[in-house]
Design a protein around this motif. Structure first.
Motif, PDB file in Angstrom:
ATOM      1  N   VAL A  20     -15.020  58.311  57.048  1.00  0.00           N
ATOM      2  CA  VAL A  20     -14.601  59.266  56.029  1.00  0.00           C
ATOM      3  C   VAL A  20     -15.730  59.405  55.015  1.00  0.00           C
ATOM      4  CG1 VAL A  20     -12.944  59.775  54.206  1.00  0.00           C
ATOM      5  CG2 VAL A  20     -12.169  58.657  56.307  1.00  0.00           C
ATOM      6  N   SER A  22     -17.618  60.117  51.601  1.00  0.00           N
ATOM      7  CA  SER A  22     -17.211  59.870  50.220  1.00  0.00           C
ATOM      8  C   SER A  22     -18.344  60.283  49.297  1.00  0.00           C
ATOM      9  CB  SER A  22     -16.860  58.394  50.004  1.00  0.00           C
ATOM     10  OG  SER A  22     -17.988  57.573  50.266  1.00  0.00           O
ATOM     11  N   GLN A  23     -17.963  60.593  48.077  1.00  0.00           N
ATOM     12  CA  GLN A  23     -18.929  61.089  47.125  1.00  0.00           C
ATOM     13  C   GLN A  23     -18.781  60.377  45.787  1.00  0.00           C
ATOM     14  OE1 GLN A  23     -21.367  62.985  48.006  1.00  0.00           O
ATOM     15  NE2 GLN A  23     -20.571  63.352  50.064  1.00  0.00           N
ATOM     16  N   THR A  24     -19.652  60.734  44.853  1.00  0.00           N
ATOM     17  CA  THR A  24     -19.638  60.162  43.514  1.00  0.00           C
ATOM     18  C   THR A  24     -19.260  61.231  42.493  1.00  0.00           C
ATOM     19  OG1 THR A  24     -21.350  58.538  44.061  1.00  0.00           O
ATOM     20  CG2 THR A  24     -21.036  59.039  41.731  1.00  0.00           C
ATOM     21  N   TYR A 147     -10.246  54.380  41.826  1.00  0.00           N
ATOM     22  CA  TYR A 147     -11.273  55.374  41.512  1.00  0.00           C
ATOM     23  C   TYR A 147     -11.314  55.603  40.000  1.00  0.00           C
ATOM     24  CZ  TYR A 147     -10.754  55.927  46.495  1.00  0.00           C
ATOM     25  OH  TYR A 147     -10.682  55.677  47.850  1.00  0.00           O
ATOM     26  N   GLU A 160     -17.645  55.936  42.196  1.00  0.00           N
ATOM     27  CA  GLU A 160     -18.257  56.006  43.519  1.00  0.00           C
ATOM     28  C   GLU A 160     -17.231  55.901  44.641  1.00  0.00           C
ATOM     29  OE1 GLU A 160     -21.035  52.760  43.058  1.00  0.00           O
ATOM     30  OE2 GLU A 160     -22.657  54.186  42.656  1.00  0.00           O
ATOM     31  N   ASN A 161     -17.660  56.318  45.837  1.00  0.00           N
ATOM     32  CA  ASN A 161     -16.879  56.179  47.071  1.00  0.00           C
ATOM     33  C   ASN A 161     -15.552  56.923  47.021  1.00  0.00           C
ATOM     34  OD1 ASN A 161     -18.872  54.395  48.178  1.00  0.00           O
ATOM     35  ND2 ASN A 161     -18.006  52.752  46.931  1.00  0.00           N
ATOM     36  N   VAL A 162     -15.549  58.109  46.431  1.00  0.00           N
ATOM     37  CA  VAL A 162     -14.335  58.915  46.336  1.00  0.00           C
ATOM     38  C   VAL A 162     -14.202  59.774  47.594  1.00  0.00           C
ATOM     39  CG1 VAL A 162     -13.085  60.643  44.994  1.00  0.00           C
ATOM     40  CG2 VAL A 162     -14.574  58.982  43.824  1.00  0.00           C
ATOM     41  N   PRO A 163     -13.084  59.696  48.299  1.00  0.00           N
ATOM     42  CA  PRO A 163     -12.919  60.524  49.500  1.00  0.00           C
ATOM     43  C   PRO A 163     -12.705  61.987  49.130  1.00  0.00           C
ATOM     44  CG  PRO A 163     -10.913  59.285  49.047  1.00  0.00           C
ATOM     45  CD  PRO A 163     -11.951  58.779  48.084  1.00  0.00           C
ATOM     46  N   PRO A 164     -13.021  62.907  50.053  1.00  0.00           N
ATOM     47  CA  PRO A 164     -12.824  64.326  49.770  1.00  0.00           C
ATOM     48  C   PRO A 164     -11.368  64.636  49.426  1.00  0.00           C
ATOM     49  CG  PRO A 164     -14.152  64.020  51.741  1.00  0.00           C
ATOM     50  CD  PRO A 164     -13.630  62.674  51.362  1.00  0.00           C
ATOM     51  N   GLU A 187     -17.384  67.051  51.021  1.00  0.00           N
ATOM     52  CA  GLU A 187     -18.129  66.059  51.793  1.00  0.00           C
ATOM     53  C   GLU A 187     -19.623  66.070  51.521  1.00  0.00           C
ATOM     54  OE1 GLU A 187     -17.135  66.488  55.871  1.00  0.00           O
ATOM     55  OE2 GLU A 187     -15.030  65.977  55.595  1.00  0.00           O
TER      56      GLU A 187
END
Length: 199
Positions: A20, A22-24, A147, A160-164, A187
């Motif tokens: 999956v 993940s973004q910041t 989060y 950090e590491n936030v899923p779409p 993404e």
């Protein structure tokens, strides 16, 4: 050639089963002149994520050192057990008049000892006090998901590491307030969000 290898590796990772992206989420909080000191220790958090989360392996720690609670603000995932440590040579007490953990008073204990409290109510703010030293004060912020981030002295934050997904991003501050914002995390790329804190 090296860049080509990296691109190929990234493509392989992206298509691994269960992967999956993940973004910041990053940004800053700003204040009106005269309130700059409140930029620090602002909690920025996603209000709700439709998922279940594992508690951290180690309990969050609220220390008592040099007659202060450290950290001043401690955000935790709901269900977390917070360890209260006395690192001073004097006796300390911890109590809270709030219902986040059913209003507690842990009594008074000496240096090196730890007492613990479990927080099980979502989006609850627990003020911490010491009846031996009334000038001491801190906060535990209980959140639904991991989060979240605390701003630094410049008012900057990084989640950090936030899923779409589509989320509601909110803030908590000891003295100031700001409107929540609807955001979309896709993404690719970072999400930049700024908040204006006001009284």
């Amino acid at each position: 050639m090296e860049n080509l290898k990296r691109i190929c590796l990234l493509i392989i990772i992206l298509f691994l089963p269960g992967f999956v992206a993940s973004q910041t989420i990053l940004g800053e909080v700003v204040t009106d002149p005269g309130n700059e000191k409140y930029k620090n220790n602002t909690v920025v958090y996603i209000e709700n994520v439709d998922a279940r989360f594992e508690l951290p392996e180690k309990n969050p720690v609220m220390n008592q050192k040099e007659l202060k609670f450290i950290p001043k603000v401690l955000p935790v995932l709901v269900g977390s057990t917070v360890d209260f440590l006395n690192s001073d040579d004097v006796l300390h007490n911890v109590f809270s008049p709030d219902s986040c953990a059913n209003k507690f008073n842990l009594g008074t204990w000496k240096k090196g000892e730890v007492r613990s409290v479990t927080y099980d109510k979502i989006e609850c703010v627990s003020v911490l006090l010491c009846n031996v030293h009334p000038e001491m004060e801190a906060y535990v912020i209980v959140l639904q998901n991991p989060y979240f981030a605390i701003t630094n002295e410049k008012g900057e934050f990084f989640i950090e590491n936030v899923p779409p997904g589509n989320y509601k991003l909110s803030v908590w501050n000891e003295k100031l307030d700001a409107k929540s914002k609807q955001i979309t995390v896709d993404e690719t790329g970072e999400v930049i969000v700024n908040f204006q804190l006001k009284r």
